[in-house]
Design an enzyme around this catalytic site. Structure first.
Site, short mmCIF file in Angstrom:
data_model
loop_
_atom_site.label_atom_id
_atom_site.label_comp_id
_atom_site.label_asym_id
_atom_site.label_seq_id
_atom_site.Cartn_x
_atom_site.Cartn_y
_atom_site.Cartn_z
N SER A 128 109.70 19.31 136.08
CA SER A 128 110.45 18.57 137.10
C SER A 128 110.64 19.47 138.33
CB SER A 128 111.76 18.07 136.49
OG SER A 128 112.43 17.21 137.36
N ARG A 189 124.38 9.78 139.44
CA ARG A 189 123.67 10.17 138.22
C ARG A 189 123.25 8.94 137.40
NH1 ARG A 189 120.79 14.61 136.38
NH2 ARG A 189 121.01 14.85 134.14
N ASP A 269 106.15 8.02 133.84
CA ASP A 269 107.20 8.68 134.63
C ASP A 269 107.51 7.83 135.87
OD1 ASP A 269 108.73 10.43 136.19
OD2 ASP A 269 107.62 12.19 135.53
N HIS A 298 110.17 10.58 132.67
CA HIS A 298 110.46 11.90 133.24
C HIS A 298 111.22 12.81 132.27
CE1 HIS A 298 110.52 14.52 136.69
NE2 HIS A 298 111.78 14.80 136.44
N ASP A 299 111.99 12.24 131.38
CA ASP A 299 112.74 13.04 130.41
C ASP A 299 111.87 13.56 129.26
OD1 ASP A 299 115.25 13.36 131.42
OD2 ASP A 299 116.24 11.87 130.18
C1 LIG Z 1 116.75 19.46 132.17
C2 LIG Z 1 117.58 19.95 132.12
O1 LIG Z 1 116.91 20.32 132.78
S1 LIG Z 1 119.11 20.05 131.36
C3 LIG Z 1 119.52 18.52 130.61
C4 LIG Z 1 120.21 17.54 131.51
N1 LIG Z 1 119.59 16.24 131.53
C5 LIG Z 1 118.49 15.99 132.28
O2 LIG Z 1 118.02 16.77 132.96
C6 LIG Z 1 117.84 14.68 132.31
C7 LIG Z 1 118.69 13.54 132.06
N2 LIG Z 1 118.64 13.18 130.65
C8 LIG Z 1 119.64 13.50 129.82
O3 LIG Z 1 120.61 14.06 130.24
C9 LIG Z 1 119.47 13.11 128.38
O4 LIG Z 1 120.74 12.73 127.91
C10 LIG Z 1 118.91 14.23 127.51
C11 LIG Z 1 117.44 14.40 127.86
C12 LIG Z 1 119.66 15.52 127.75
C13 LIG Z 1 119.05 13.89 126.05
O5 LIG Z 1 118.41 12.66 125.78
P1 LIG Z 1 118.75 11.85 124.42
O6 LIG Z 1 118.72 12.78 123.28
O7 LIG Z 1 117.87 10.66 124.40
O8 LIG Z 1 120.22 11.43 124.60
P2 LIG Z 1 120.72 10.20 125.45
O9 LIG Z 1 120.04 10.10 126.75
O10 LIG Z 1 120.74 8.98 124.59
O11 LIG Z 1 122.22 10.65 125.75
C14 LIG Z 1 123.08 10.99 124.70
C15 LIG Z 1 124.50 10.83 125.20
O12 LIG Z 1 124.71 9.50 125.66
C16 LIG Z 1 125.72 8.88 124.86
N3 LIG Z 1 125.30 7.52 124.59
C17 LIG Z 1 124.12 7.13 124.10
N4 LIG Z 1 124.11 5.79 123.97
C18 LIG Z 1 125.31 5.35 124.39
C19 LIG Z 1 125.90 4.07 124.48
N5 LIG Z 1 125.26 2.96 124.17
N6 LIG Z 1 127.16 4.00 124.97
C20 LIG Z 1 127.83 5.10 125.32
N7 LIG Z 1 127.32 6.34 125.24
C21 LIG Z 1 126.06 6.45 124.78
C22 LIG Z 1 125.78 9.69 123.59
O13 LIG Z 1 127.05 9.60 122.99
C23 LIG Z 1 125.51 11.09 124.10
O14 LIG Z 1 126.65 11.63 124.70
P3 LIG Z 1 126.96 13.21 124.61
O15 LIG Z 1 125.77 13.90 125.19
O16 LIG Z 1 128.20 13.37 125.43
O17 LIG Z 1 127.12 13.51 123.17
N1 LIG Z 2 115.99 15.36 134.66
C1 LIG Z 2 116.02 16.25 135.75
C2 LIG Z 2 115.50 15.60 136.96
C3 LIG Z 2 115.32 16.33 138.22
O1 LIG Z 2 114.87 17.63 138.14
C4 LIG Z 2 117.38 16.87 135.91
O2 LIG Z 2 118.37 16.21 136.12
O3 LIG Z 2 117.44 18.07 135.77
#
Ligand SMILES: CC(=O)SCCNC(=O)CCNC(=O)[C@H](O)C(C)(C)COP(=O)(O)OP(=O)(O)OC[C@H]1O[C@@H](n2cnc3c(N)ncnc32)[C@H](O)[C@@H]1OP(=O)(O)O
Ligand SMILES: N[C@@H](CCO)C(=O)O
Length: 324
Positions: A128, A189, A269, A298-299
């Site tokens: 990313s 977000r 993506d 993208h994730d």
């Molecule tokens: C990249 C980095 O570079 S650091 C990570 C930061 N995130 C990103 O960059 C990209 C954005 N994506 C995310 O943040 C994602 O949550 C990921 C990739 C970190 C994890 O993905 P997944 O394992 O599929 O988890 P998901 O997207 O379902 O999110 C889980 C959270 O949502 C909550 N959730 C899931 N479904 C629901 C629902 N129906 N209602 C309410 N809350 C929900 C869970 O309780 C969990 O919360 P918590 O993290 O506070 O425990």
């Molecule tokens: N999923 C990424 C997207 C942009 O780099 C993040 O939030 O870190």
């Protein structure tokens, strides 16, 4: 770049620290910034620079010094055999409310390498935003970067997606104007999350919209609300705006990326059309293209543990067998 421009606040040879550097920004005058880094792994092993999305930080995987899980802990297997350098993004702490170009992050990393006495990385692995930064670092200092693995990033931001990001930033600004910046960041977000995943996953995962009281609620809303609340608790309005802008400032001529480079594209993506990544790979002089079949868009670099592990292992094996 001169190490003399650095003043070390705290440093451990294998561990973490903060450096105050004078950063020559692409836009605007140079300025002092504090950059947090982590350097971990076997000192004798080849060095990797690792970088994730705008939400990622210097803690990529657990280390002896910092044993809590990092944002790419799922990839500790392939990455753990290498020495690893990563930083917190310049601007991530919200203290820098000015345009930040991805090349600024690349220069910060190069200054960090100067400071730590690290001449050259065997490779830059970025996903990313981190992959965008990797492209700039490879173009700025090819002699210091043996190879590039860029996951889910193209050579420019797509105008359609930039428009979506502009609206996210407007949501943040609205929150700031109304005296509730956290609400603005949370809304931004939530909008962003709809592009990090795919329509296919949402269709499988969430129910149809329904009337609850006098208001229609869509199935994904509680999920998006949870994501927005979580993010607004850790990212300030300034950090959100400036790092989001930084993605939009990204643009590089692929021909400038002369190191051996593998460009991986998640097929669905919504942020980065895979055709753009294919074009990048085609135009980069030593570029290769890999398609990642996945429903997580993208994730995928965070969600597709096995797929990404295989990609990393292939790339790292090629690296170990390269002699140029
Ligand atoms: C990249 C980095 O570079 S650091 C990570 C930061 N995130 C990103 O960059 C990209 C954005 N994506 C995310 O943040 C994602 O949550 C990921 C990739 C970190 C994890 O993905 P997944 O394992 O599929 O988890 P998901 O997207 O379902 O999110 C889980 C959270 O949502 C909550 N959730 C899931 N479904 C629901 C629902 N129906 N209602 C309410 N809350 C929900 C869970 O309780 C969990 O919360 P918590 O993290 O506070 O425990
Ligand atoms: N999923 C990424 C997207 C942009 O780099 C993040 O939030 O870190």
């Amino acid at each position: 770049m001169s190490a003399a421009s650095l003043r070390i606040i705290r440093e451990e040879p294998q561990g973490f620290g903060d450096c105050r550097i004078i950063l020559p920004f692409v836009h605007g005058p140079p300025a002092p910034v504090a950059v947090r880094f982590e350097l971990a792994g076997d000192e004798q092993a080849p060095l990797l620079i690792l970088a994730g999305g705008i939400s990622a930080d210097a803690h990529v995987i657990a280390s002896d010094t910092l044993p809590h899980p990092g944002w790419w802990e799922a990839q500790a297997g392939p990455l753990g055999r290498f020495r690893r350098l990563a930083i917190d993004w310049v601007g991530a702490d919200g203290s820098l409310d000015r345009p930040i170009h991805p090349a600024d992050q690349a220069r910060a990393l190069l200054l960090m390498m100067d400071n730590l006495g690290l001449d050259r990385a065997a490779a830059f692995i970025g996903a990313s935003y981190g992959a965008m930064v990797g492209m700039h670092l490879a173009a700025l200092a090819p002699e210091r970067c043996g190879a590039l693995l860029a996951i889910s990033a193209a050579h420019r931001s797509h105008p359609f997606v930039s428009a979506q990001r502009a609206l996210q930033r407007q949501a943040v600004e609205l929150g700031e104007r109304l005296g509730d910046p956290r609400a603005g960041v949370a809304l931004a977000r939530k909008i962003a999350m709809t592009a990090y995943r795919t329509p296919v996953e949402f269709a499988d995962r969430f129910d149809e919209p329904r009337l609850s009281g006098e208001r229609v609620t869509c199935g994904a809303e509680p999920y998006l609300d949870a994501q927005g609340t979580r993010h607004s608790g850790r990212v300030s309005a300034a950090a959100y705006r400036r790092l989001s802008e930084s993605i939009d400032l990204h643009a590089i001529e692929p021909e400038r990326i002369t190191v051996p480079a593998l460009f991986a594209a998640a097929l669905d993506d919504c942020l980065i059309p895979h055709a753009d990544i294919a074009e990048l790979a085609e135009r980069a002089p030593r570029g290769r293209f890999a398609a990642l079949p996945t429903r997580f868009g993208h994730d995928s670099f965070l969600k597709e543990q096995a797929l990404i592990a295989a990609l990393l292992s292939d790339f790292l094996t090629t690296l170990e067998h390269r002699h140029d």
